[in-house]
Motif scaffolding. Structure first.
Motif, PDB file in Angstrom:
ATOM      1  N   GLY A   1       0.849  -0.984   0.080  1.00 34.19           N
ATOM      2  CA  GLY A   1      -0.085   0.005  -0.005  1.00 34.19           C
ATOM      3  C   GLY A   1       0.709   1.365   0.079  1.00 34.19           C
ATOM      4  O   GLY A   1       0.321   2.353   0.259  1.00 34.19           O
ATOM      5  N   GLU A   2       2.307   1.114  -0.116  1.00 33.62           N
ATOM      6  CA  GLU A   2       2.927   2.358  -0.344  1.00 33.62           C
ATOM      7  C   GLU A   2       2.828   3.156  -1.570  1.00 33.62           C
ATOM      8  O   GLU A   2       3.065   4.451  -1.373  1.00 33.62           O
ATOM      9  N   VAL A   3       2.625   2.443  -2.584  1.00 31.59           N
ATOM     10  CA  VAL A   3       2.437   3.077  -3.945  1.00 31.59           C
ATOM     11  C   VAL A   3       1.552   2.636  -5.035  1.00 31.59           C
ATOM     12  O   VAL A   3       0.943   1.451  -4.399  1.00 31.59           O
ATOM     13  N   ARG A   4       1.086   3.273  -5.928  1.00 30.51           N
ATOM     14  CA  ARG A   4       0.228   2.782  -6.826  1.00 30.51           C
ATOM     15  C   ARG A   4       1.124   2.387  -8.310  1.00 30.51           C
ATOM     16  O   ARG A   4       2.016   2.917  -8.412  1.00 30.51           O
ATOM     17  N   LEU A   5       0.492   1.560  -8.975  1.00 29.95           N
ATOM     18  CA  LEU A   5       1.161   1.002 -10.216  1.00 29.95           C
ATOM     19  C   LEU A   5       0.313   1.196 -11.356  1.00 29.95           C
ATOM     20  O   LEU A   5      -0.829   1.031 -11.595  1.00 29.95           O
ATOM     21  N   ALA A   6       1.065   1.780 -12.430  1.00 34.12           N
ATOM     22  CA  ALA A   6       0.466   1.844 -13.865  1.00 34.12           C
ATOM     23  C   ALA A   6       1.584   0.835 -14.739  1.00 34.12           C
ATOM     24  O   ALA A   6       2.491   1.074 -14.870  1.00 34.12           O
ATOM     25  N   LEU A   7       0.845  -0.308 -15.313  1.00 37.99           N
ATOM     26  CA  LEU A   7       1.479  -0.959 -16.089  1.00 37.99           C
ATOM     27  C   LEU A   7       1.260  -0.604 -17.552  1.00 37.99           C
ATOM     28  O   LEU A   7       0.285  -0.355 -18.062  1.00 37.99           O
ATOM     29  N   VAL A   8       2.450  -0.376 -18.212  1.00 40.49           N
ATOM     30  CA  VAL A   8       2.429   0.156 -19.781  1.00 40.49           C
ATOM     31  C   VAL A   8       2.975  -0.896 -20.363  1.00 40.49           C
ATOM     32  O   VAL A   8       4.037  -1.258 -20.340  1.00 40.49           O
ATOM     33  N   VAL A   9       2.150  -1.382 -21.364  1.00 40.47           N
ATOM     34  CA  VAL A   9       2.765  -2.560 -22.472  1.00 40.47           C
ATOM     35  C   VAL A   9       2.502  -2.114 -23.826  1.00 40.47           C
ATOM     36  O   VAL A   9       1.233  -1.832 -24.234  1.00 40.47           O
ATOM     37  N   LEU A  10       3.802  -2.266 -24.608  1.00 40.15           N
ATOM     38  CA  LEU A  10       3.277  -1.662 -25.906  1.00 40.15           C
ATOM     39  C   LEU A  10       4.291  -2.675 -26.858  1.00 40.15           C
ATOM     40  O   LEU A  10       5.307  -3.333 -26.402  1.00 40.15           O
ATOM     41  N   ASP A  11       3.693  -2.777 -28.059  1.00 42.74           N
ATOM     42  CA  ASP A  11       4.389  -3.506 -29.022  1.00 42.74           C
ATOM     43  C   ASP A  11       4.761  -2.577 -30.162  1.00 42.74           C
ATOM     44  O   ASP A  11       4.180  -1.879 -30.888  1.00 42.74           O
ATOM     45  N   GLU A  12       6.378  -2.712 -30.291  1.00 38.83           N
ATOM     46  CA  GLU A  12       6.753  -1.933 -31.321  1.00 38.83           C
ATOM     47  C   GLU A  12       6.311  -1.921 -32.658  1.00 38.83           C
ATOM     48  O   GLU A  12       6.330  -0.940 -33.386  1.00 38.83           O
ATOM     49  N   ALA A  13       5.885  -3.127 -32.995  1.00 40.37           N
ATOM     50  CA  ALA A  13       5.250  -3.513 -34.479  1.00 40.37           C
ATOM     51  C   ALA A  13       3.936  -2.700 -34.472  1.00 40.37           C
ATOM     52  O   ALA A  13       3.548  -2.246 -35.784  1.00 40.37           O
ATOM     53  N   ARG A  14       3.357  -2.366 -33.629  1.00 36.20           N
ATOM     54  CA  ARG A  14       2.072  -1.741 -33.584  1.00 36.20           C
ATOM     55  C   ARG A  14       2.106  -0.167 -33.261  1.00 36.20           C
ATOM     56  O   ARG A  14       1.182   0.544 -33.744  1.00 36.20           O
ATOM     57  N   VAL A  15       3.536   0.138 -32.968  1.00 36.98           N
ATOM     58  CA  VAL A  15       3.470   1.707 -32.469  1.00 36.98           C
ATOM     59  C   VAL A  15       4.735   2.319 -33.044  1.00 36.98           C
ATOM     60  O   VAL A  15       6.042   2.104 -32.754  1.00 36.98           O
ATOM     61  N   PRO A  16       4.553   2.808 -34.372  1.00 34.13           N
ATOM     62  CA  PRO A  16       5.819   3.699 -34.919  1.00 34.13           C
ATOM     63  C   PRO A  16       6.418   4.693 -34.180  1.00 34.13           C
ATOM     64  O   PRO A  16       5.823   5.173 -33.287  1.00 34.13           O
ATOM     65  N   ASP A  17       7.416   5.115 -34.574  1.00 37.97           N
ATOM     66  CA  ASP A  17       8.373   5.681 -33.672  1.00 37.97           C
ATOM     67  C   ASP A  17       7.766   7.176 -33.387  1.00 37.97           C
ATOM     68  O   ASP A  17       7.600   7.570 -32.256  1.00 37.97           O
ATOM     69  N   GLU A  18       6.906   7.914 -34.444  1.00 37.63           N
ATOM     70  CA  GLU A  18       6.213   9.067 -34.177  1.00 37.63           C
ATOM     71  C   GLU A  18       5.301   8.965 -33.324  1.00 37.63           C
ATOM     72  O   GLU A  18       5.015  10.072 -32.601  1.00 37.63           O
ATOM     73  N   ARG A  19       4.704   7.843 -33.314  1.00 34.64           N
ATOM     74  CA  ARG A  19       3.298   7.666 -32.606  1.00 34.64           C
ATOM     75  C   ARG A  19       3.885   7.248 -30.906  1.00 34.64           C
ATOM     76  O   ARG A  19       3.072   7.824 -29.946  1.00 34.64           O
ATOM     77  N   ALA A  20       4.928   6.743 -30.900  1.00 25.85           N
ATOM     78  CA  ALA A  20       5.279   6.059 -29.669  1.00 25.85           C
ATOM     79  C   ALA A  20       6.019   7.414 -28.904  1.00 25.85           C
ATOM     80  O   ALA A  20       5.779   7.388 -27.515  1.00 25.85           O
ATOM     81  N   ALA A  21       6.573   8.512 -29.462  1.00 26.61           N
ATOM     82  CA  ALA A  21       7.039   9.522 -28.631  1.00 26.61           C
ATOM     83  C   ALA A  21       5.908  10.150 -28.141  1.00 26.61           C
ATOM     84  O   ALA A  21       5.791  10.515 -26.883  1.00 26.61           O
ATOM     85  N   GLN A  22       4.820  10.312 -28.937  1.00 23.42           N
ATOM     86  CA  GLN A  22       3.498  10.854 -28.019  1.00 23.42           C
ATOM     87  C   GLN A  22       3.202  10.303 -26.717  1.00 23.42           C
ATOM     88  O   GLN A  22       2.605  10.670 -25.717  1.00 23.42           O
ATOM     89  N   VAL A  23       3.103   8.831 -27.003  1.00 25.35           N
ATOM     90  CA  VAL A  23       2.746   7.712 -25.828  1.00 25.35           C
ATOM     91  C   VAL A  23       3.560   8.087 -24.667  1.00 25.35           C
ATOM     92  O   VAL A  23       3.130   8.232 -23.606  1.00 25.35           O
ATOM     93  N   LEU A  24       4.680   7.992 -24.757  1.00 26.77           N
ATOM     94  CA  LEU A  24       5.892   7.922 -23.817  1.00 26.77           C
ATOM     95  C   LEU A  24       5.760   9.296 -23.175  1.00 26.77           C
ATOM     96  O   LEU A  24       5.894   9.545 -21.826  1.00 26.77           O
ATOM     97  N   HIS A  25       5.746  10.526 -23.927  1.00 25.94           N
ATOM     98  CA  HIS A  25       5.552  11.836 -23.307  1.00 25.94           C
ATOM     99  C   HIS A  25       4.255  11.747 -22.419  1.00 25.94           C
ATOM    100  O   HIS A  25       4.274  12.605 -21.295  1.00 25.94           O
ATOM    101  N   GLY A  26       3.145  11.244 -22.630  1.00 25.90           N
ATOM    102  CA  GLY A  26       2.051  11.201 -21.926  1.00 25.90           C
ATOM    103  C   GLY A  26       2.464  10.542 -20.657  1.00 25.90           C
ATOM    104  O   GLY A  26       1.721  10.808 -19.561  1.00 25.90           O
ATOM    105  N   ILE A  27       3.028   9.002 -20.745  1.00 26.32           N
ATOM    106  CA  ILE A  27       3.304   8.494 -19.722  1.00 26.32           C
ATOM    107  C   ILE A  27       4.315   9.323 -18.397  1.00 26.32           C
ATOM    108  O   ILE A  27       4.131   9.352 -17.378  1.00 26.32           O
ATOM    109  N   ALA A  28       5.124  10.023 -19.109  1.00 33.75           N
ATOM    110  CA  ALA A  28       6.005  10.968 -18.322  1.00 33.75           C
ATOM    111  C   ALA A  28       5.303  11.943 -17.601  1.00 33.75           C
ATOM    112  O   ALA A  28       5.593  12.237 -16.390  1.00 33.75           O
ATOM    113  N   ASP A  29       4.164  12.490 -18.203  1.00 36.40           N
ATOM    114  CA  ASP A  29       3.503  13.574 -17.729  1.00 36.40           C
ATOM    115  C   ASP A  29       2.581  12.816 -16.619  1.00 36.40           C
ATOM    116  O   ASP A  29       2.382  13.474 -15.745  1.00 36.40           O
TER     117      ASP A  29
END
Length: 402
Positions: free
Chosen positions: A219-247
């Motif tokens: 109960g010390e932290v909460r967890l967000a699991l992020v699972v992505l497949d490189e074949a389904r997420v091109p680089d330009e889209r992956a950058a947007q996704v990872l920016h969102g995770i950082a935020d």
């Protein structure tokens, strides 16, 4: 009855145990095929023959081995940069030889991949009944996803038995005149696979991931699991996704993120964008038991995997599924269904934060049924295949409670 090679179930030859070939072309298909193969082996009314094929055949075989299943036939594909059409022709030839060498009584294909389509056509041309697992998934747009939507519709045309995961999928088939007893609503075998994987979990191989899980359970932290497949997420889209995770990480001080990702371009990008954040753990792809265990204790999952999205409601975990065009997003159509969002930084951060922050409220509420399955989909699928081959009555169908 239209759209079938087998108008009515017919009894097998005396003393003959039918062989049913289950085709897995990648890891995702293997996860969904494994529970059905296990159910067939347990009941012993039909003999499952596991066939791994395509350029991801080795990955499929590895996943199946995690379920205690060994492949019987391997049809590999060396793409070497060749066009999709040439690869498909090579795959069709290999599958045709496999079906000629060991003629099956039926062939089970899963989903909408090029491998599933090729296997369905190879079986159809040999007049072998095709069983479509996860039938009826539709976007009603042939261009999105492309070419998967086309594969879905074409496989339906040559299938003798449609195993739909949900009533909505069965309704989609009915709109295309695929109806009657050959459409069976069974639930998703991904849910069965999730429960099985959780039963096999012992501990994490990566001590960093184990430390995160321990902190979540305490109960010390909460967890967000992020699972992505490189074949389904091109680089330009992956950058947007990872920016969102950082935020998301910066907005939630008590949130840990675990990102399992294969070594490659996406992993390099993840290290560049998230590697300096102390509450982000980037690790190798996790075996099914470890992945499902993390999912079961997560506050939310952000993924492009339909399998995880179907497993998540069993543990009361909301899902954000990535797909579609940038800037688009939508709320769940019903309880237990995932949110969806295109690769848009602001939408991903905002929706994921909303899901994470409502975690305590959901945990205090009465658990809801999973609309995608109850853990008995594989049994229904096995019974439906038996019925197709004339070995038993038609099974009862899956009906999620409202």
């Amino acid at each position: 009855m239209p759209h079938t090679l087998v108008p009515l179930p017919s009894p097998p030859r005396p003393g003959h145990v039918p062989e049913v070939c289950l085709v897995a072309g990648d890891a995702a298909a293997a996860v969904k095929v494994a529970p059905l193969a296990a159910a067939m082996r347990a009941r012993k009314r039909v003999r499952p023959v596991l066939l791994a094929c395509g350029d991801q055949a080795r990955a499929a075989a590895e996943v199946l081995s995690g379920f205690g299943l060994a492949i019987d036939v391997l049809v590999e594909l060396a793409r070497d940069g060749q066009p999709t059409t040439c690869a498909a022709a090579q795959l069709l030839t290999g599958l045709d030889h496999a079906f000629a060498d060991r003629p099956p009584d039926a062939v089970v294909v899963q989903g909408d991949s090029a491998t599933a389509f090729s296997a369905a056509m190879a079986a159809f041309w040999r007049q072998v009944p095709v069983v479509h697992l996860d039938a009826g998934v539709r976007s009603f747009d042939l261009t999105a996803p492309f070419p998967q939507e086309g594969h879905r519709r074409l496989i339906a045309q040559v299938s003798s038995l449609h195993l739909a995961a949900t009533p909505d999928a069965s309704a989609n088939l009915a709109q295309e005149s695929h109806g009657g007893p050959k459409v069976v609503t069974v639930g998703s075998t991904a849910v069965d696979a999730g429960f099985d994987a959780l039963d096999r979990y012992v501990r994490h191989n990566d001590e960093r991931v184990q430390a995160v899980e321990n902190a979540v359970v305490a109960g010390e932290v909460r967890l967000a699991l992020v699972v992505l497949d490189e074949a389904r997420v091109p680089d330009e889209r992956a950058a947007q996704v990872l920016h969102g995770i950082a935020d998301l990480v910066l907005a939630c001080p008590d949130l840990e993120v675990v990102l399992p990702v294969a070594r490659g371009a996406l992993r390099h990008l993840a290290y560049d964008m998230l590697g300096r954040l102390v509450r982000v753990t980037i690790t190798d792809p996790l075996p099914q038991p470890e992945l499902v265990c993390l999912l079961s204790v997560s506050a939310a999952v952000v993924t492009d995997s339909a399998t995880l999205a179907e497993q998540a409601p069993s543990f009361g975990v909301p899902a954000l599924v990535l797909g579609g065009e940038p800037g688009t997003w939508s709320e769940p159509p019903a309880l237990g269904h995932p949110w969806t969002a295109g690769p848009d930084r602001a939408a991903i951060a905002r929706i994921a934060e909303k899901l994470v922050l409502t975690h305590v409220e959901r945990r205090c509420a009465t658990p809801t049924d999973n609309p995608f399955g109850d853990g008995f989909a594989a049994v229904r699928c096995e019974q439906a295949v038996q019925w197709l081959l004339g070995l038993r009555d038609r099974p009862s169908e899956f009906a999620p409670r409202p």
